[in-house]
Design an enzyme around this catalytic site. Structure first.
Site, PDB file in Angstrom:
ATOM      1  N   CYS A  32       0.834  -1.214   0.000  1.00 28.69           N
ATOM      2  CA  CYS A  32       0.000   0.000   0.000  1.00 28.69           C
ATOM      3  C   CYS A  32       0.863   1.257   0.000  1.00 28.69           C
ATOM      4  O   CYS A  32       1.507   1.576   0.998  1.00 28.69           O
ATOM      5  CB  CYS A  32      -0.910  -0.061   1.234  1.00 28.69           C
ATOM      6  SG  CYS A  32      -1.800   1.459   1.599  1.00 28.69           S
ATOM      7  N   CYS A  35      -0.012   3.861   2.609  1.00 26.93           N
ATOM      8  CA  CYS A  35       0.414   3.376   3.926  1.00 26.93           C
ATOM      9  C   CYS A  35       1.877   3.747   4.169  1.00 26.93           C
ATOM     10  O   CYS A  35       2.253   4.166   5.271  1.00 26.93           O
ATOM     11  CB  CYS A  35       0.257   1.864   4.035  1.00 26.93           C
ATOM     12  SG  CYS A  35      -1.435   1.275   3.895  1.00 26.93           S
TER      13      CYS A  35
END
Length: 108
Positions: A32, A35
């Site tokens: 991600c 993230c």
């Protein structure tokens, strides 16, 4: 080096739900991009507010049971747990100032 402790399905109860101060949980995954952008911001919060909150990371790919229990369908998802309950949530990568505003009640 991250200031945030990694937690797992197995340790979530003791590390988060039974904590004696609010815990900011970063639900994330290795793949991600947002993230990864959020991680250093949460590290800053962990260092700056270490006396007020604990910041931990839970990899949703490696710990699907906890992610499913809390209905995590979009990451990054940042939840604040206080006294074993979800007290605040923030979805998506956001600047540090925005997270500080959203979680101000726990950082004072």
């Amino acid at each position: 080096m991250s200031n945030a402790k990694a937690v797992s399905d197995a340790s979530f109860g003791s590390d988060v739900l039974q904590a004696d101060k609010p815990v900011i949980v970063d639900f994330w995954a290795e793949w991600c991009g947002p993230c990864r952008m959020l991680s250093p911001i949460l590290d800053d919060l962990a260092a700056q507010y270490a006396d007020k909150v604990e910041v931990v990371k839970l990899n949703v790919d490696e710990n699907p049971a906890t992610a499913a229990k809390y209905g995590i369908t979009s990451i990054p998802a940042v939840y604040v747990f206080k006294d074993g309950e979800v007290a605040a949530t923030s979805i998506g990568a956001k600047p540090k100032q925005v997270l500080e505003q959203e979680f101000a009640a726990f950082l004072k």
